[in-house]
Design a protein around this motif. Structure first.
Motif, PDB file in Angstrom:
ATOM      1  N   PRO A  16       0.938  -1.262   0.119  1.00  0.00           N
ATOM      2  CA  PRO A  16      -0.107  -0.021   0.023  1.00  0.00           C
ATOM      3  C   PRO A  16       0.972   1.285   0.071  1.00  0.00           C
ATOM      4  O   PRO A  16       1.975   1.200   0.203  1.00  0.00           O
ATOM      5  N   VAL A  17       0.148   2.384  -0.106  1.00  0.00           N
ATOM      6  CA  VAL A  17       0.861   3.732  -0.086  1.00  0.00           C
ATOM      7  C   VAL A  17      -0.138   4.386   0.897  1.00  0.00           C
ATOM      8  O   VAL A  17      -1.351   4.627   0.804  1.00  0.00           O
ATOM      9  N   PRO A  18       0.365   4.757   2.178  1.00  0.00           N
ATOM     10  CA  PRO A  18       1.883   4.888   2.505  1.00  0.00           C
ATOM     11  C   PRO A  18       2.032   3.332   3.076  1.00  0.00           C
ATOM     12  O   PRO A  18       0.984   2.568   3.166  1.00  0.00           O
ATOM     13  N   ARG A  19       3.391   3.005   3.242  1.00  0.00           N
ATOM     14  CA  ARG A  19       3.582   1.834   3.699  1.00  0.00           C
ATOM     15  C   ARG A  19       4.762   1.764   4.808  1.00  0.00           C
ATOM     16  O   ARG A  19       5.570   2.749   4.764  1.00  0.00           O
ATOM     17  N   PRO A  20       4.904   1.008   5.817  1.00  0.00           N
ATOM     18  CA  PRO A  20       5.921   1.159   6.662  1.00  0.00           C
ATOM     19  C   PRO A  20       7.448   0.909   5.742  1.00  0.00           C
ATOM     20  O   PRO A  20       7.566   0.079   4.715  1.00  0.00           O
ATOM     21  N   PRO A  21       8.365   1.910   6.386  1.00  0.00           N
ATOM     22  CA  PRO A  21       9.654   1.641   5.663  1.00  0.00           C
ATOM     23  C   PRO A  21      10.212   0.219   5.604  1.00  0.00           C
ATOM     24  O   PRO A  21      10.077  -0.533   6.458  1.00  0.00           O
ATOM     25  N   ALA A  22      11.044  -0.218   4.515  1.00  0.00           N
ATOM     26  CA  ALA A  22      11.725  -1.520   4.504  1.00  0.00           C
ATOM     27  C   ALA A  22      13.124  -1.309   4.101  1.00  0.00           C
ATOM     28  O   ALA A  22      13.364  -0.459   3.479  1.00  0.00           O
ATOM     29  N   GLU A  23      13.937  -2.532   4.679  1.00  0.00           N
ATOM     30  CA  GLU A  23      15.110  -2.492   4.470  1.00  0.00           C
ATOM     31  C   GLU A  23      15.868  -3.803   4.269  1.00  0.00           C
ATOM     32  O   GLU A  23      15.265  -4.805   4.823  1.00  0.00           O
ATOM     33  N   ILE A  24      16.955  -4.068   3.537  1.00  0.00           N
ATOM     34  CA  ILE A  24      17.594  -4.900   3.341  1.00  0.00           C
ATOM     35  C   ILE A  24      18.373  -5.378   4.670  1.00  0.00           C
ATOM     36  O   ILE A  24      19.143  -4.395   5.024  1.00  0.00           O
ATOM     37  N   VAL A  25      18.084  -6.355   5.327  1.00  0.00           N
ATOM     38  CA  VAL A  25      18.816  -6.981   6.599  1.00  0.00           C
ATOM     39  C   VAL A  25      19.593  -8.016   6.423  1.00  0.00           C
ATOM     40  O   VAL A  25      19.123  -9.077   5.899  1.00  0.00           O
ATOM     41  N   GLY A  26      20.731  -8.169   6.960  1.00  0.00           N
ATOM     42  CA  GLY A  26      21.568  -9.518   6.983  1.00  0.00           C
ATOM     43  C   GLY A  26      22.197  -9.788   5.735  1.00  0.00           C
ATOM     44  O   GLY A  26      22.036 -11.090   5.256  1.00  0.00           O
ATOM     45  N   GLY A  27      22.359  -8.886   4.846  1.00  0.00           N
ATOM     46  CA  GLY A  27      22.872  -9.172   3.459  1.00  0.00           C
ATOM     47  C   GLY A  27      22.880  -8.017   2.606  1.00  0.00           C
ATOM     48  O   GLY A  27      22.421  -6.962   3.044  1.00  0.00           O
ATOM     49  N   VAL A  28      23.084  -8.340   1.155  1.00  0.00           N
ATOM     50  CA  VAL A  28      22.686  -7.525   0.179  1.00  0.00           C
ATOM     51  C   VAL A  28      21.857  -8.044  -0.730  1.00  0.00           C
ATOM     52  O   VAL A  28      21.183  -9.188  -0.580  1.00  0.00           O
ATOM     53  N   ALA A  29      21.416  -7.419  -1.744  1.00  0.00           N
ATOM     54  CA  ALA A  29      20.334  -7.615  -2.472  1.00  0.00           C
ATOM     55  C   ALA A  29      20.630  -8.973  -3.169  1.00  0.00           C
ATOM     56  O   ALA A  29      19.819 -10.048  -3.318  1.00  0.00           O
ATOM     57  N   ALA A  30      21.898  -9.315  -3.860  1.00  0.00           N
ATOM     58  CA  ALA A  30      22.483 -10.608  -4.384  1.00  0.00           C
ATOM     59  C   ALA A  30      21.924 -11.771  -3.665  1.00  0.00           C
ATOM     60  O   ALA A  30      21.499 -12.680  -3.788  1.00  0.00           O
ATOM     61  N   GLU A  31      22.373 -11.621  -2.310  1.00  0.00           N
ATOM     62  CA  GLU A  31      21.853 -12.524  -1.209  1.00  0.00           C
ATOM     63  C   GLU A  31      20.756 -12.819  -0.914  1.00  0.00           C
ATOM     64  O   GLU A  31      20.239 -13.961  -0.740  1.00  0.00           O
ATOM     65  N   VAL A  32      19.809 -11.919  -0.993  1.00  0.00           N
ATOM     66  CA  VAL A  32      18.509 -11.651  -0.857  1.00  0.00           C
ATOM     67  C   VAL A  32      17.931 -12.573  -1.800  1.00  0.00           C
ATOM     68  O   VAL A  32      17.036 -13.672  -1.573  1.00  0.00           O
ATOM     69  N   LEU A  33      18.396 -12.345  -3.041  1.00  0.00           N
ATOM     70  CA  LEU A  33      17.610 -12.988  -4.268  1.00  0.00           C
ATOM     71  C   LEU A  33      18.214 -14.407  -4.320  1.00  0.00           C
ATOM     72  O   LEU A  33      17.369 -15.374  -4.880  1.00  0.00           O
ATOM     73  N   ASP A  34      19.154 -14.955  -3.856  1.00  0.00           N
ATOM     74  CA  ASP A  34      19.863 -16.246  -3.967  1.00  0.00           C
ATOM     75  C   ASP A  34      19.418 -17.046  -2.641  1.00  0.00           C
ATOM     76  O   ASP A  34      20.036 -17.968  -2.532  1.00  0.00           O
TER      77      ASP A  34
END
Length: 165
Positions: free
Chosen positions: A50-68
């Protein structure tokens, strides 16, 4: 005509997590808009956030790791939204391919669209070098990504591709 995928919030549309947009004041942007090159897409909206929505952040890694399969994306509330952000990234690539996109201009510091910086996962405003999930997946798909401050570089690449025809 070669097209450019752009974050849905670029150009001022108020679809960011805090219901704001990002204005782009550039003759390059204006020219691309007039030529019909811009393909506006918000990966986060595409998965029903939705808009608005709570802020989100990558935790415990980087995008490549999240995708993998490692690393997570969490909202400031603690809610894990990793799966939604993975789907959002895939939808960005699908949209780019369907529209004949050759490069992307994305809003920086986003866990989805960040191209050179993302927030560090501490929800304190600190940033680190890195890409968001959609930016990472676009790069993996062979689509160069730029942030809104790199329109000159993006235009040089696009103009070079157009000259090669």
């Amino acid at each position: 005509m070669r097209r450019v995928l752009v974050s849905g919030c670029l150009g001022g549309s108020p679809v960011r997590f805090n219901a704001t947009g990002v204005d782009v004041c550039s003759p390059i942007w204006d020219r691309w808009a007039a030529e019909g090159r811009l393909v506006s897409f918000c990966p986060e909206l595409s998965v029903g956030l939705p808009v608005p929505r709570p802020p989100a952040e990558i935790v415990g890694g980087v995008a490549a790791e999240v995708l993998d399969g490692d690393g997570r994306v969490r909202e400031v509330t603690g809610r894990d939204v990793t799966d939604l952000f993975r789907v959002a990234a895939r939808r960005a690539v699908d949209r780019a391919r369907a529209a004949g996109v050759v490069l992307a201009v994305l809003v920086d510091r986003s866990p989805t669209c960040g191209t050179s910086q993302v927030h560090d996962g501490s929800f304190t405003g600190r940033t680190i070098p890195g890409r968001g999930l959609a930016a990472e997946l676009l790069v993996r798909a062979g689509i160069p990504v730029f942030h809104q401050g790199q329109l000159t570089q993006a235009a040089a690449l696009l103009d070079g591709l157009d000259r090669d025809d």
